[in-house]
Design an enzyme around this catalytic site. Structure first.
Site, PDB file in Angstrom:
ATOM      1  N   SER A 137    -106.453  89.962  67.515  1.00 47.99           N
ATOM      2  CA  SER A 137    -105.259  89.246  67.066  1.00 47.99           C
ATOM      3  C   SER A 137    -104.270  89.162  68.214  1.00 47.99           C
ATOM      4  CB  SER A 137    -104.611  89.998  65.893  1.00 47.99           C
ATOM      5  OG  SER A 137    -103.367  89.440  65.544  1.00 47.99           O
ATOM      6  N   TYR A 149    -100.732  97.737  61.486  1.00 52.97           N
ATOM      7  CA  TYR A 149    -101.758  96.685  61.568  1.00 52.97           C
ATOM      8  C   TYR A 149    -101.971  96.261  63.021  1.00 52.97           C
ATOM      9  CZ  TYR A 149    -103.669  91.970  61.594  1.00 52.97           C
ATOM     10  OH  TYR A 149    -104.427  90.861  61.874  1.00 52.97           O
TER      11      TYR A 149
END
Length: 225
Positions: A137, A149
């Site tokens: 990501s 996250y």
């Protein structure tokens, strides 16, 4: 059509589903896995049972993932590419204010699930000098205050870079895909001005299509506006 086999985790929706559809058009035989058996069955019906095997499985279970790999090898005989795409986020942000139960689930999928996929498939990829692709990501390339996250995606990014060196020893390739915000069911609200799952699927196929002499080590894609 060609005879290359491609395994995709997290294939039931979003990026995984879009990549499965794009790979099918590109001629791959597919091994698809996710938790939702009904969604997997729909994909098999759309792609064709002669070129697609689907196994419902929990990405956080080593034995479940082993079943997926075994079923795929039994069906097609070999493995040429893997997309370790299964992942999840947390609804409660922050470290001090975060929910440890959510962290445990998220780390189970984003970290351990990724490791399980790599451990189980690398022996087969070694035989074909194959390609391992990781969904990391943009959050794994920059600091985000209190984002656990993001920290799991730093792990995914780092593992992908490490695997690229490990696999190069036997002629394999590894690509880390780093998208910005993507409009997928990952979010509670639609994100119509962000990337689409098809954009990430394009990035995966771009890396896979590269000549064998060329390892696309990373694809970093962001919304244009």
């Amino acid at each position: 059509m060609h005879d290359k086999t491609f395994l995709i985790t997290g294939a039931t929706s979003g990026i995984g589903k879009a990549t499965a559809e794009a790979a099918a058009e590109d001629g791959y035989r597919l091994i698809l896995t996710g938790r939702r058996e009904d969604a997997l069955n729909d994909l098999v019906s759309a792609i064709g049972a002669d070129r697609c095997v689907a196994v419902s499985a929990d990405a956080t279970s080593l034995s479940d993932q082993a079943r997926v790999v075994q079923a795929g090898i039994e069906a097609f005989g070999d493995l040429h590419a893997v997309f370790a795409n299964a992942g999840t986020g947390a609804s409660t942000p922050g470290t001090e204010t975060g929910d440890p139960a959510e962290w445990e689930s998220m780390i189970g999928i984003n970290v351990m699930g990724l490791l399980y996929t790599a451990k189980l498939t690398l022996p087969h990829l070694r035989k074909t000098k194959g390609h391992f692709v990781v969904t990391a990501s943009a959050a794994g390339r920059r600091w985000l205050k209190g984002s656990v996250y993001g920290a799991t995606k730093w792990f995914a990014y780092g593992l992908g870079q490490n695997l690229a060196m490990e696999m190069a020893e036997w002629g394999g390739r590894c690509t880390t895909i780093c998208p910005g915000m993507v409009d997928t069911p990952f979010f509670d609200e639609p994100k119509p001005d962000k990337l689409k799952p098809e954009d990430v699927a394009d990035a995966v196929l771009y890396a896979l299509r590269a000549d064998a002499r060329n390892t696309v080590r990373e694809v970093f894609l962001m919304p244009s506006y």
